[in-house]
Scaffold this motif. Structure first.
Motif, PDB file in Angstrom:
ATOM      1  N   SER A  50     -65.841 -19.148 -11.809  1.00 14.37           N
ATOM      2  CA  SER A  50     -66.079 -20.547 -12.155  1.00 14.37           C
ATOM      3  C   SER A  50     -65.667 -20.849 -13.580  1.00 14.37           C
ATOM      4  O   SER A  50     -65.636 -21.999 -13.988  1.00 14.37           O
ATOM      5  N   LEU A 130     -70.286 -33.561 -20.728  1.00 13.71           N
ATOM      6  CA  LEU A 130     -70.461 -33.308 -19.303  1.00 13.71           C
ATOM      7  C   LEU A 130     -69.166 -32.789 -18.677  1.00 13.71           C
ATOM      8  O   LEU A 130     -69.163 -31.804 -17.936  1.00 13.71           O
ATOM      9  N   LYS A 131     -68.084 -33.451 -18.997  1.00 19.62           N
ATOM     10  CA  LYS A 131     -66.805 -33.042 -18.425  1.00 19.62           C
ATOM     11  C   LYS A 131     -66.324 -31.732 -19.024  1.00 19.62           C
ATOM     12  O   LYS A 131     -65.832 -30.848 -18.304  1.00 19.62           O
ATOM     13  N   SER A 134     -68.304 -28.815 -17.627  1.00 23.62           N
ATOM     14  CA  SER A 134     -67.964 -28.580 -16.223  1.00 23.62           C
ATOM     15  C   SER A 134     -66.613 -27.889 -16.085  1.00 23.62           C
ATOM     16  O   SER A 134     -66.464 -26.949 -15.295  1.00 23.62           O
ATOM     17  N   ILE A 139     -71.928 -24.563 -15.818  1.00 28.90           N
ATOM     18  CA  ILE A 139     -72.567 -25.492 -14.889  1.00 28.90           C
ATOM     19  C   ILE A 139     -74.040 -25.704 -15.233  1.00 28.90           C
ATOM     20  O   ILE A 139     -74.561 -26.822 -15.121  1.00 28.90           O
ATOM     21  N   ALA A 142     -74.166 -28.173 -17.993  1.00 30.46           N
ATOM     22  CA  ALA A 142     -73.714 -29.498 -17.550  1.00 30.46           C
ATOM     23  C   ALA A 142     -74.782 -30.198 -16.724  1.00 30.46           C
ATOM     24  O   ALA A 142     -75.069 -31.387 -16.929  1.00 30.46           O
ATOM     25  N   THR A 143     -75.403 -29.478 -15.780  1.00 31.42           N
ATOM     26  CA  THR A 143     -76.423 -30.105 -14.943  1.00 31.42           C
ATOM     27  C   THR A 143     -77.681 -30.418 -15.740  1.00 31.42           C
ATOM     28  O   THR A 143     -78.337 -31.429 -15.490  1.00 31.42           O
ATOM     29  N   TYR A 162     -69.591 -37.732 -14.427  1.00 31.70           N
ATOM     30  CA  TYR A 162     -70.472 -37.105 -13.439  1.00 31.70           C
ATOM     31  C   TYR A 162     -69.706 -36.513 -12.260  1.00 31.70           C
ATOM     32  O   TYR A 162     -70.181 -35.566 -11.632  1.00 31.70           O
ATOM     33  N   VAL A 165     -68.941 -32.929 -13.051  1.00 29.49           N
ATOM     34  CA  VAL A 165     -70.067 -32.036 -12.746  1.00 29.49           C
ATOM     35  C   VAL A 165     -70.093 -31.725 -11.251  1.00 29.49           C
ATOM     36  O   VAL A 165     -70.266 -30.571 -10.837  1.00 29.49           O
ATOM     37  N   SER A 167     -67.620 -31.750  -9.189  1.00 23.26           N
ATOM     38  CA  SER A 167     -66.493 -30.875  -8.865  1.00 23.26           C
ATOM     39  C   SER A 167     -66.811 -29.423  -9.190  1.00 23.26           C
ATOM     40  O   SER A 167     -66.447 -28.507  -8.437  1.00 23.26           O
ATOM     41  N   ALA A 168     -67.494 -29.215 -10.307  1.00 21.27           N
ATOM     42  CA  ALA A 168     -67.883 -27.850 -10.673  1.00 21.27           C
ATOM     43  C   ALA A 168     -68.868 -27.283  -9.663  1.00 21.27           C
ATOM     44  O   ALA A 168     -68.781 -26.107  -9.284  1.00 21.27           O
TER      45      ALA A 168
END
Length: 418
Positions: A50, A130-131, A134, A139, A142-143, A162, A165, A167-168
């Motif tokens: 990831s 956030l982007k 991600s 992750i 980001a979350t 968002y 996020v 997509s990740a």
């Protein structure tokens, strides 16, 4: 100071109300009995990483948008404007991320991106973070940040942020979590404006995640949202678009479920009668071609394309080369090939040609593969002409190693079976 030692479990227990648990209660089905929330795997069954390279073309511009944000107001006397820039400790960490070269280095930088550092940033910076988080594969961070923005700040970030996020989460196979975030995002959007909704791209990511699972249960769940098109509008306040239909069409086609493909196709046709935005395109037709193994049926689908003036792409040609050859319509296929080559770059044509030859060889049509190679490549790049000449002059194709590899593999198979 940087914050390398903060515990995520500690912060999540303080800042969260067991979001994952609440997400489970929102889900319309029980995912626990299946292999959901497992990372997506490559073709060899290995877990996909990831963490992407920080030098990926998509990440660097996002990092730069944070590092240089607010510089245009650097001379402004407004204290509010000056507060919108990233703090110095964050800038130092992001510079390290930008220079990281290996997964270990990326992971080390991630240990510095802890809650206190993230939460002290102004909201415009958090939104860009956030982007960035991600894309870099962080992750958890980001979350956590998205959760805080929604619940603590009551701030709805842009869909670009968002969906990064989501997509990740899709890359990690965390379908349930995606559904939960759709619920949370919709809830806040409607609190701000009853007519407001999430972006359809977010819904499409959920549908794609369901298709990624590749089980009958997941496909039935995905198809439910398509076959009942008003459902998404009622629950999430967002109507489906053509990408939604194409996502499920290709998911069902990949599983070989032609019945489901045709059911979705009929729904699409009935819906498109009232909206030109939902008219089928080449991706829609390619899904139908993929779903069937009947040569006559593929020809019928192609003729429907002709009536609708749909222009074939490289995938269409690859799906049609064998059926048209077996139905003695190779002349028609070569005309499609000529038209495709005339409108594409040399590089794209070379890659596509290798795929066509490989399809023919894999299906025992080495003679025709050699004929195409001679006509489009050897006659133009070799010292001596090879194969039959045609009445129309073909556009030459640049020779590439993949084309030779396909033919060599074909002759190897032929020798082994002799």
């Amino acid at each position: 100071a940087l914050y390398p030692t903060s515990s995520w479990s500690h912060w999540l227990s303080i800042k969260s109300n067991d979001v994952t648990g609440r997400f489970q209660t929102h889900s319309s089905r029980n995912f626990k009995s299946r292999t959901n929330n497992k990372p997506r795997q490559d073709g060899n069954g290995r877990r996909r990483s990831s963490s992407k390279s920080p030098h990926a073309s998509s990440l660097i511009p996002v990092l730069d948008s944070i590092l240089y944000y607010g510089q245009h107001v650097g001379q402004s006397s407004s204290s509010t404007a000056r507060q919108e820039v990233a703090t110095t400790p964050l800038i130092e960490v992001l510079q390290q991320l930008k220079q990281a070269r290996t997964p270990a280095q990326i992971h080390q930088v991630g240990q510095l991106l802890q809650p206190p550092l993230l939460l002290q940033q102004p909201l415009p910076i958090q939104e860009r973070l956030l982007k960035a988080l991600s894309l870099a594969g962080f992750i958890d961070q980001a979350t956590f940040l998205l959760q805080t923005m929604l619940q603590q700040e009551q701030y709805l970030p842009s869909y670009i942020s968002y969906t990064a996020v989501l997509s990740a989460l899709r890359r990690e196979g965390r379908t349930v979590d995606i559904y939960g975030w759709l619920v949370e995002l919709t809830k806040l959007a409607r609190q701000q404006d009853p007519k407001k909704s999430i972006h359809v791209m977010a819904m499409n990511l959920y549908l794609a995640a369901l298709c990624d699972e590749g089980t009958q249960d997941s496909m039935n769940e995905a198809a439910k949202w398509i076959l009942q098109p008003d459902l998404t509008d009622q629950i999430f306040g967002v109507p489906l678009d053509l990408a939604s239909y194409n996502t499920i069409l290709h998911g069902a086609a990949k599983m070989g479920n032609e019945t489901l493909v045709e059911a979705i196709w009929e729904t699409l046709l009935s819906t498109s009668s009232s909206s030109t935005l939902l008219l089928p395109n080449i991706r829609s037709y390619n899904a139908r071609l993929t779903a069937t193994t009947c040569n006559e049926r593929r020809w019928e689908i192609y003729m429907d394309m002709v009536q609708r003036n749909i222009v074939p792409d490289r995938y269409t040609l690859d799906l049609l080369v064998l059926p048209m050859l077996l139905l003695d319509k190779q002349e028609t296929w070569e005309q499609l090939l000529d038209a495709y080559m005339a409108r594409q770059s040399e590089e794209m044509v070379g890659e596509a040609f290798g795929a066509f030859l490989n399809t023919l060889v894999q299906n025992g049509k080495l003679d025709y593969a050699q004929q195409l190679f001679d006509t489009y490549i050897a006659n133009h790049w070799g010292d001596q002409p090879h194969g039959p000449r045609r009445s129309r002059s073909p556009i030459p194709c640049r020779p590439e190693s993949r084309q030779f590899s396909a033919l060599i593999d074909g002759y190897r198979r032929q020798a082994e079976n002799a």
